[in-house]
Design a protein around this motif. Structure first.
Motif, mmCIF file in Angstrom:
data_model
loop_
_atom_site.group_PDB
_atom_site.id
_atom_site.type_symbol
_atom_site.label_atom_id
_atom_site.label_comp_id
_atom_site.label_asym_id
_atom_site.label_seq_id
_atom_site.Cartn_x
_atom_site.Cartn_y
_atom_site.Cartn_z
ATOM 1 N N PHE A 111 82.578 6.036 77.762
ATOM 2 C CA PHE A 111 83.204 6.049 79.091
ATOM 3 C C PHE A 111 82.570 7.152 79.938
ATOM 4 O O PHE A 111 82.612 8.329 79.579
ATOM 5 C CB PHE A 111 84.717 6.249 78.956
ATOM 6 N N HIS A 156 80.752 2.206 79.866
ATOM 7 C CA HIS A 156 81.533 1.790 81.031
ATOM 8 C C HIS A 156 81.536 2.940 82.030
ATOM 9 O O HIS A 156 82.133 3.994 81.785
ATOM 10 C CB HIS A 156 82.976 1.420 80.656
ATOM 11 N N VAL A 177 84.998 5.151 85.120
ATOM 12 C CA VAL A 177 86.217 4.991 84.304
ATOM 13 C C VAL A 177 87.506 5.298 85.067
ATOM 14 O O VAL A 177 88.540 4.704 84.772
ATOM 15 C CB VAL A 177 86.103 5.820 82.995
#
Ligand SMILES: [Zn+2]
Length: 407
Positions: free
Chosen positions: A250, A219, A222
């Motif tokens: 992240f 991802h 963040v």
């Protein structure tokens, strides 16, 4: 013939992959790291650089940039070789500027011609980025995207999804999860990670996204404003730690709109640091607010992260995340990608995506960069003789690689 081509002497080596942090010399030979040891004699090298007071680290790895500058229609991409070496970066990942339709053009006109090592996350949208096609579900062909990644394993390190349906109401033509689901499918088909740029909203939450993502998926962004990463006590939410425990990665992905101190500071001080540091560098942020990799790394340093951790998250973790653990190290035998960094103390200011400033007392800058054994950036000419002592070749006009352009 001396044993080594280049010797970086008297620096502080930080090579987290090998657990090194201390006074060591680094020798380069035939484009590879040849030795990392105390007190390597200058007589063993053709060229010795005194890097006293500087940090010698693996070449930095930025896994979120946009460098497909030859794309038509034009995108916000920058030219990698113009920006990376001056910030100690030797490897980048272009994150989805190209989809399946343009990858070969990207490879032929940029990747194959750049001195910077460039990898790609292939956009699930076959036309790539920056157009209405990003909202067109028929553009999202999982099998096609996966086939490109499988056909070009040297360059392609995963799948990217971004920018899908961030505000308008969902409808039959725009199901909330269309882009993420197809990208997950492509990722499963090619066996490489998915990098997600996402907009948390009613009917499609961040927590659900993290549930859908698979271990090893990344991802990015963040600390963007749209993610509910802080709880009522302004502490990082439990679900973040649970996702990390499950293997979700992240990434910082600063960008023009994805890094806010009000999100990042409480999260990091509460124990939720980014796994990897990246810039999302493009035309829209290269002159502010991002500038470059070292400015982003300096922000984390000034937020309390140790230098060793900052280097770790800019070399070792990004290399692992893209399936290239042979990069981001100074291991003997590795390609000689090296950054020589300066750490200054003083009064500095750092700006986030809200165009607000955080004051800081430290700043990292790049003194010298080596890519595959070649000095590609040398801010203060420490690799060069004084002009009074220069050999006869002084009068030849050369580009930084040493290539003679005029005799
Ligand atoms: Zn981006």
């Amino acid at each position: 013939m001396p044993q080594y081509d280049i010797l970086l002497k008297n620096g502080t080596v930080i090579d987290p992959a090998n657990g090194l942090d201390g006074q060591l010399d680094v020798a380069v030979s035939a484009g590879k790291i040849a030795a990392v040891a105390p007190a390597i004699p200058s007589s063993a090298a053709a060229k010795t650089l005194d890097v006293t007071g500087l940090y010698v680290t693996p070449g930095l790895i930025d896994i979120h940039v946009h460098v497909y500058h030859t794309r038509e229609p034009e995108t916000l991409s920058i030219v990698a070789d113009h920006h990376m070496f001056r910030s100690g970066v030797t490897t980048v990942v272009d994150t989805g500027t190209a989809g399946a339709k343009h990858f070969l053009h990207f490879k032929r006109t940029v990747i194959d011609r750049s001195k910077t090592r460039i990898f790609a996350f292939i956009n699930i949208v076959k036309s790539g980025m920056e157009g209405d096609f990003e909202q067109d579900v028929s553009e999202m062909d999982a099998a096609l995207a996966a086939s490109i990644v499988l056909a070009y394993p040297e360059e392609c390190v995963g799948i990217k999804t971004a920018h899908y349906w961030t505000s308008l109401p969902f409808d039959a033509a725009h199901p909330p999860w269309a882009a993420v689901d197809r990208a997950l499918e492509a990722s499963a088909l090619c066996g490489k990670p998915l990098m997600v740029d996402f907009w948390h909203r009613e009917g499609r939450t961040y927590q659900e996204l993290l549930q859908k993502m698979q271990p090893g998926d990344i991802h990015t962004h963040v600390y963007a404003q749209q993610f509910p990463i802080l709880n009522a006590e302004n502490q990082p939410a439990d679900f973040l730690f649970e996702a990390r425990e499950r293997g979700i990665i992240f990434d910082l992905g600063h960008g023009a709109g994805s890094f806010w101190f009000r999100q990042a500071l409480p999260a990091i001080q509460g124990g939720f640091a980014p796994d990897s540091i990246s810039t999302d560098l493009h035309v829209g942020n290269v002159n502010g607010v991002v500038h470059d990799m070292l400015t982003t790394m300096s922000k984390l340093l000034c937020m309390g992260m140790s230098l060793r951790e900052v280097i770790f998250r800019s070399t070792v973790t990004p290399a692992r995340e893209i399936g290239h653990p042979e990069l981001g190290t100074l291991s003997v035998g590795a390609e000689a990608d090296i950054a020589v960094l300066r750490r200054d103390e003083g009064n500095f200011g750092y700006v986030d995506c809200g165009w607000a400033r955080m004051d800081g007392s430290e700043k990292l800058s790049c003194e010298l960069t080596v890519r595959a054994g070649e000095i590609v950036f040398d801010l203060n000419g420490i690799a060069r003789p004084l002009w009074q002592d220069a050999p006869p070749a002084y009068w030849q006009i050369r580009v930084p690689s040493g290539r003679i352009v005029k005799r």
